[in-house]
Design a protein around this motif. Structure first.
Motif, PDB file in Angstrom:
ATOM      1  N   LYS A  17       0.828  -1.207   0.000  1.00 32.99           N
ATOM      2  CA  LYS A  17       0.000   0.000   0.000  1.00 32.99           C
ATOM      3  C   LYS A  17       0.863   1.257   0.000  1.00 32.99           C
ATOM      4  N   ALA A  18       1.949   1.241   0.775  1.00 31.65           N
ATOM      5  CA  ALA A  18       2.828   2.411   0.843  1.00 31.65           C
ATOM      6  C   ALA A  18       3.521   2.650  -0.495  1.00 31.65           C
ATOM      7  N   THR A  19       3.893   1.587  -1.197  1.00 32.31           N
ATOM      8  CA  THR A  19       4.537   1.726  -2.506  1.00 32.31           C
ATOM      9  C   THR A  19       3.604   2.406  -3.499  1.00 32.31           C
ATOM     10  N   PHE A  20       2.381   1.947  -3.580  1.00 30.09           N
ATOM     11  CA  PHE A  20       1.417   2.554  -4.504  1.00 30.09           C
ATOM     12  C   PHE A  20       1.106   3.993  -4.100  1.00 30.09           C
ATOM     13  N   ASP A  21       1.070   4.246  -2.785  1.00 30.16           N
ATOM     14  CA  ASP A  21       0.806   5.597  -2.316  1.00 30.16           C
ATOM     15  C   ASP A  21       1.934   6.537  -2.732  1.00 30.16           C
ATOM     16  N   PHE A  22       3.194   6.075  -2.619  1.00 35.01           N
ATOM     17  CA  PHE A  22       4.327   6.925  -2.986  1.00 35.01           C
ATOM     18  C   PHE A  22       4.415   7.097  -4.502  1.00 35.01           C
ATOM     19  N   ILE A  23       4.068   6.068  -5.247  1.00 35.87           N
ATOM     20  CA  ILE A  23       4.020   6.205  -6.707  1.00 35.87           C
ATOM     21  C   ILE A  23       3.050   7.317  -7.090  1.00 35.87           C
ATOM     22  N   ALA A  24       1.912   7.386  -6.427  1.00 41.40           N
ATOM     23  CA  ALA A  24       0.868   8.353  -6.768  1.00 41.40           C
ATOM     24  C   ALA A  24       1.171   9.760  -6.266  1.00 41.40           C
ATOM     25  N   THR A  25       1.792   9.864  -5.078  1.00 38.90           N
ATOM     26  CA  THR A  25       1.940  11.180  -4.457  1.00 38.90           C
ATOM     27  C   THR A  25       3.376  11.678  -4.378  1.00 38.90           C
TER      28      THR A  25
END
Length: 259
Positions: free
Chosen positions: A93-101
């Motif tokens: 979840k943190a990986t996808f969050d950092f990819i997006a933001t």
């Protein structure tokens, strides 16, 4: 001169008396032997039962310890598996969050969302490795996959894998695996600005690692897991003090849009 019938039968009478006395003695000793045999048999039977009971007690004492140890080890394995599953969920979840933001502002909430209650907050940390782009990340082995380390937040390099040596790491091979400085971003101030200011440029590749210093339930269980340690000190190659579980995610900032 002839003998009377009484006189003629007198020797036979004596023999019969002796025979009768012998028969009585035989019967006496026979009864005594039977009684003694019964007593001995009862004694042997009781002794056998006591011996069997003693052996059973000894076997129970020895076996019950192994039984309880197995139960505790199985419970610990279940907890380790649940912790690993939680870490995988965090890092995903943190990986996808950092990819997006391009920011880590949501990471604390993400960790709390999945952190098992038996794992203290301070036992979970994460750190980044940045690359100018995906081509740099894939340029040289180990492609961002260096050894797992326990990040030294206390050194001020929070969330970055630059901690001062010595530090503890989980070896992936006989030699310590490190990233080539020529391919990754090693400018500390630049990486700090990425993390703190949320100014990570689109196209920047990153490797995010979440690490858990797993706390065992009790010292006895730790013995079954290499003494509760799976790390080495980077300077001396001696045994570390931590048992690390980890998850790792790779992404490119701006690769998806979550809005």
């Amino acid at each position: 001169m002839s003998k009377s019938p009484v006189e003629l039968n007198r020797p036979n009478l004596g023999v019969r008396i002796i025979i009768e006395m012998l028969r009585e003695r035989i019967e006496y000793y026979k009864e005594k032997a039977q009684k003694n045999f019964i007593i001995v048999a009862i004694y042997l039977k009781i002794r056998h039962r006591l011996t069997v009971s003693g052996i059973m007690i000894i076997e129970t004492v020895l076996t019950i310890q192994i039984f309880f140890c197995l139960i505790f080890v199985i419970i610990e394995l279940m907890k380790i598996n649940m912790t690993q599953t939680a870490i995988d969920a965090m890092v995903s979840k943190a990986t996808f969050d950092f990819i997006a933001t391009g920011r880590n502002k949501n990471f604390s909430a993400i960790i709390e969302e999945y952190r098992p209650t038996y794992i203290p907050k301070d036992n979970i940390r994460y750190w980044f490795r940045f690359y100018p782009n995906l081509a740099n990340l894939c340029q040289k082995s180990p492609y961002g996959g260096e050894d797992i380390t326990w990040p030294k937040y206390e050194d001020g390099n929070q969330y970055l894998s630059l901690g001062n040596e010595p530090y503890e790491y989980v070896p992936s091979s006989e030699k310590m695996v490190e990233v080539d400085a020529s391919t990754s971003i090693n400018d500390f101030s630049l990486m700090t600005s990425y993390i703190n200011d949320g100014a990570t440029p689109v196209g920047t590749a990153f490797v995010l690692t979440v690490v858990c210093d797993y706390p065992f339930s009790n010292p006895c269980v730790k013995v079954f897991f290499s003494g509760g340690h799976n790390t080495l000190y980077s300077d001396s190659k001696t045994k570390g003090t931590r048992y690390l579980l980890w998850g790792r995610g790779v992404g490119v900032v701006g690769g998806i849009n979550m809005e």
